[in-house]
Design a protein around this motif. Structure first.
Motif, PDB file in Angstrom:
ATOM      1  N   LEU A  81     -25.418 -46.160 -61.131  1.00 49.15           N
ATOM      2  CA  LEU A  81     -25.966 -44.832 -60.195  1.00 49.15           C
ATOM      3  C   LEU A  81     -27.128 -44.177 -61.198  1.00 49.15           C
ATOM      4  CD1 LEU A  81     -23.183 -43.356 -58.367  1.00 49.15           C
ATOM      5  CD2 LEU A  81     -24.815 -45.180 -57.708  1.00 49.15           C
ATOM      6  N   TYR A  82     -26.826 -44.046 -62.386  1.00 48.23           N
ATOM      7  CA  TYR A  82     -27.600 -43.214 -63.237  1.00 48.23           C
ATOM      8  C   TYR A  82     -28.880 -43.951 -63.509  1.00 48.23           C
ATOM      9  CZ  TYR A  82     -29.348 -40.116 -66.978  1.00 48.23           C
ATOM     10  OH  TYR A  82     -30.013 -39.217 -67.922  1.00 48.23           O
ATOM     11  N   GLN A  83     -28.685 -45.383 -63.707  1.00 47.44           N
ATOM     12  CA  GLN A  83     -29.734 -46.097 -64.189  1.00 47.44           C
ATOM     13  C   GLN A  83     -30.881 -46.314 -62.996  1.00 47.44           C
ATOM     14  OE1 GLN A  83     -28.070 -49.280 -66.467  1.00 47.44           O
ATOM     15  NE2 GLN A  83     -27.179 -48.094 -68.318  1.00 47.44           N
ATOM     16  N   TRP A  84     -30.155 -46.485 -61.867  1.00 50.95           N
ATOM     17  CA  TRP A  84     -30.774 -46.806 -60.698  1.00 50.95           C
ATOM     18  C   TRP A  84     -31.895 -45.667 -60.219  1.00 50.95           C
ATOM     19  CZ3 TRP A  84     -27.436 -49.832 -56.481  1.00 50.95           C
ATOM     20  CH2 TRP A  84     -28.195 -50.392 -55.588  1.00 50.95           C
ATOM     21  N   ARG A  85     -33.266 -46.277 -60.313  1.00 53.56           N
ATOM     22  CA  ARG A  85     -34.192 -45.092 -60.212  1.00 53.56           C
ATOM     23  C   ARG A  85     -35.245 -45.545 -59.290  1.00 53.56           C
ATOM     24  NH1 ARG A  85     -34.141 -42.876 -66.390  1.00 53.56           N
ATOM     25  NH2 ARG A  85     -32.015 -42.390 -66.466  1.00 53.56           N
ATOM     26  N   PRO A  86     -35.107 -45.661 -57.918  1.00 53.22           N
ATOM     27  CA  PRO A  86     -36.193 -46.192 -57.040  1.00 53.22           C
ATOM     28  C   PRO A  86     -37.315 -45.322 -57.244  1.00 53.22           C
ATOM     29  CG  PRO A  86     -33.988 -46.208 -55.939  1.00 53.22           C
ATOM     30  CD  PRO A  86     -33.767 -45.534 -57.344  1.00 53.22           C
ATOM     31  N   ALA A  87     -38.351 -45.776 -56.612  1.00 56.49           N
ATOM     32  CA  ALA A  87     -39.785 -45.117 -56.603  1.00 56.49           C
ATOM     33  C   ALA A  87     -39.754 -43.879 -55.574  1.00 56.49           C
ATOM     34  CB  ALA A  87     -40.855 -46.240 -56.109  1.00 56.49           C
ATOM     35  N   ARG A  88     -38.895 -43.876 -54.521  1.00 57.71           N
ATOM     36  CA  ARG A  88     -38.793 -43.165 -53.440  1.00 57.71           C
ATOM     37  C   ARG A  88     -38.441 -41.663 -53.937  1.00 57.71           C
ATOM     38  NH1 ARG A  88     -36.701 -43.276 -47.121  1.00 57.71           N
ATOM     39  NH2 ARG A  88     -37.711 -41.290 -46.453  1.00 57.71           N
ATOM     40  N   ARG A  89     -39.207 -40.709 -53.676  1.00 59.99           N
ATOM     41  CA  ARG A  89     -38.879 -39.033 -53.922  1.00 59.99           C
ATOM     42  C   ARG A  89     -38.382 -38.340 -53.097  1.00 59.99           C
ATOM     43  NH1 ARG A  89     -38.113 -41.823 -57.858  1.00 59.99           N
ATOM     44  NH2 ARG A  89     -38.564 -41.297 -60.035  1.00 59.99           N
TER      45      ARG A  89
END
Length: 582
Positions: free
Chosen positions: A116-124
């Motif tokens: 979860l911490y490493q998972w960083r999609p583009a959407r904000r």
């Protein structure tokens, strides 16, 4: 569930690719690695999960993740998880998810949180802890936590389990509630005040309250119930009987909308004194955390309605206090039992006032939380145009009010007139958007009538010269805020213009005479003393002893700090509109 908030599932979901070392299959998230023989291996960590986007607040802080998962019963849920908890409170994050039905392997907790911490999609997404407007007025958070406007805004503040989403239909609300306000100016103004809530922040105006005062069974509490139905169900009417801390949370909960407080008699007079200033100022107390830092301060911009059998003046007198100018304008006291039938004039074919009041309450318990969101949606269609139209409507009201009640544009009366102008403008806007089913001008006529009722109930008016003396002192203190030396701190200010200690501000004779140049300094002091904003010294001295630590004069003018709380912000002057009117 602290730290993890529910998000409405009203947007399409796309599966994002998990970070390297993890793999999503139909039955869940797997750890993925290559063994010594070059074979790809997998170990199941949990059920199906997806990170939809990254969150942060309006200041670019408080980062987190929007996650979606499938429960052990096959239900899809979406939550916001703070990044700090993923790193520092892994057990709590997993425990909260398990409470929600999340399927996790006993040996998979560390792997899930690392993913979860490493998972960083583009959407904000932008998160907000407050209901009402987001800072840029691009979205509005409703009582149940859902959002009108941008779909990339998520409410993460405290849940209000008492707030139902909505009930009934807008058409029913119009027919059973708004239509019955025709011919009833008090009822029309109460409903109109509810629509004014979102415009307070949009137009940079001050908070304000109308207090409906009347005898038992006059219908004054019904006015609040009906007005609350614009945003809330029956739980929308709260009681004055509360601590000031409780009122802070109640006010922030209603930010941008309407706060209704019933039965003024139930609150202690001293608590009422402090609450009126706090609610009007729109900000709670600053409190220190255990580490010494200041916790988040509650603040709000909204309109308020109150009811009770006594006035604010009577309530404060119980505690030996008098109503100050700032309180008088924050709480406009209106007689609500002098109409034809108590608070009403037209019973719409009901046999008496009680039957009419019961019918309104029943309708408000069935049709609620619809008109307010509809009004916000209309404002969001074109916020700039909405502000322009609201200002023009306010100008029109002020012009009409001056014609009907000349010379009411200054002092407390002027600020009250502006409040009624806001109330009228909001309801006229709602009418233009087919929300109220009233005729154009109905809300303005009702507001004009109740403004006249308020004027008639004010009693003896203040001497204009007293208003001017007060204004001169307020302007001086406001312009010299950074030159007021706080004697209770180690602060140093070169050439201070005033001194402050505890709840008082001290001015030297030279400064006092400078402020009132060309006027009588003595009469100015007497005027402020009559308002409870200046304390005389001992004996027959107008001037008081100046605290130790101040060089020069031993006596000066002793002002209550409350004098600064009555200052009218220049930003609230609607005549200064830099936007081009359409």
């Amino acid at each position: 569930m602290p730290g993890m908030k529910a998000v409405a599932l009203d947007a399409p979901v796309s599966l994002n690719r998990p970070p390297r070392g993890f793999r999503i299959f139909s039955d869940g998230l797997y750890d993925e690695w290559v063994n010594s023989d070059g074979e790809i291996c997998h170990e199941r960590l949990c059920g199906w999960i997806d990170v939809i986007g990254v969150t942060h607040d309006v200041h670019g802080r408080e980062y987190g993740r929007v996650i979606e998962f499938i429960t052990i019963d096959g239900n899809r849920r979406r939550r916001v998880v703070p990044a700090r908890d993923i790193v520092g409170a892994r057990g709590r994050v997993i425990g909260d998810l398990i409470d929600e039905g999340f399927d996790v392997e006993l040996t998979g907790q560390r792997g899930v949180t690392r993913c979860l911490y490493q998972w960083r999609p583009a959407r904000r997404f932008t998160i907000t802890h407050r209901r009402g407007w987001l800072a840029s007025n691009e979205a509005f958070v409703l009582p149940d936590g859902t959002t009108n406007g941008s779909e990339n805004v998520i409410y993460t503040g405290p849940d209000d389990l008492r707030a139902a989403a909505a009930g009934g239909k807008l058409e029913s609300w119009r027919d059973e509630i708004a239509a019955r306000a025709r011919g009833n100016p008090l009822l029309t103004v109460a409903i109109s005040t509810s629509f004014a809530g979102p415009l307070v922040e949009m137009l940079s105006l001050e908070n304000g309250m109308l207090h409906f005062r009347g005898g038992s069974s006059s219908g004054k509490s019904t006015l609040l119930s009906v007005a609350a139905s614009v945003w809330w169900g029956p739980e929308g009417v709260r009681r004055w009987r509360s601590t000031d801390n409780g009122l802070e949370g109640t006010a922030e909960r209603a930010n941008g909308m309407l706060l209704c407080l019933d039965e003024l008699a139930e609150i202690d007079g001293r608590a009422a004194d402090a609450a009126v200033y706090m609610l009007g100022n729109g900000e709670g107390k600053a409190r220190a955390k255990s580490n010494g830092n200041i916790s988040r301060t509650a603040y709000w911009r909204l309109m308020m309605l109150s009811s009770g059998e006594i006035s604010l003046r009577q309530k404060l007198s119980e505690a030996g206090r008098t109503v100050q100018a700032g309180q008088a304008v924050r709480v406009l006291d209106i007689a609500a039992d002098q109409q034809t039938f108590g608070a009403f004039d037209d019973l719409h074919d009901c046999e008496d006032g009680r039957v009419f009041s019961d019918a309104l309450r029943d309708a408000a318990a069935t049709n609620y939380g619809i008109a307010g969101p509809a009004f916000v949606s209309a404002l969001l269609d074109d916020p700039k145009r909405a502000r322009q139209r609201a200002r023009r409507l306010m100008d029109r009201f002020i012009q009409k009010a001056e014609e009907r009640h000349p010379r009411t544009g200054a002092g407390v009366a002027g600020r009250a007139r502006k409040r009624f102008a806001l109330i009228a403008a909001a309801a006229e806007l709602a009418t233009q958007h087919d929300i109220t089913d009233w005729n154009a001008g109905d809300a303005m006529d009702a507001a004009l009538e109740i403004f006249g009722l308020w004027l008639a109930g004010r009693g003896p008016q203040q001497d204009p010269s007293e208003e001017e003396a007060l204004l001169r002192v307020q302007i001086f203190l406001t312009e010299n805020r950074d030159r007021i030396l706080e004697l209770d701190t180690q602060q140093t200010i070169p050439e201070p213009r005033a001194f402050a200690k505890g709840n008082y501000i001290f001015l030297s004779t030279k400064v006092w005479e400078h402020i009132h140049d060309g006027e009588s300094p003595k009469r100015a002091a007497q005027a402020l003393q009559r308002r409870g904003l200046l304390e005389f010294g001992d004996g027959r001295n107008i001037k008081s002893r100046i605290p130790a630590g101040v060089t020069g004069e031993s006596r000066g003018y002793k002002l209550r700090r409350a004098i600064l709380e009555d200052v009218v912000s220049e930003r609230s002057d609607i005549s200064e509109d830099s936007e081009t009117t359409a």
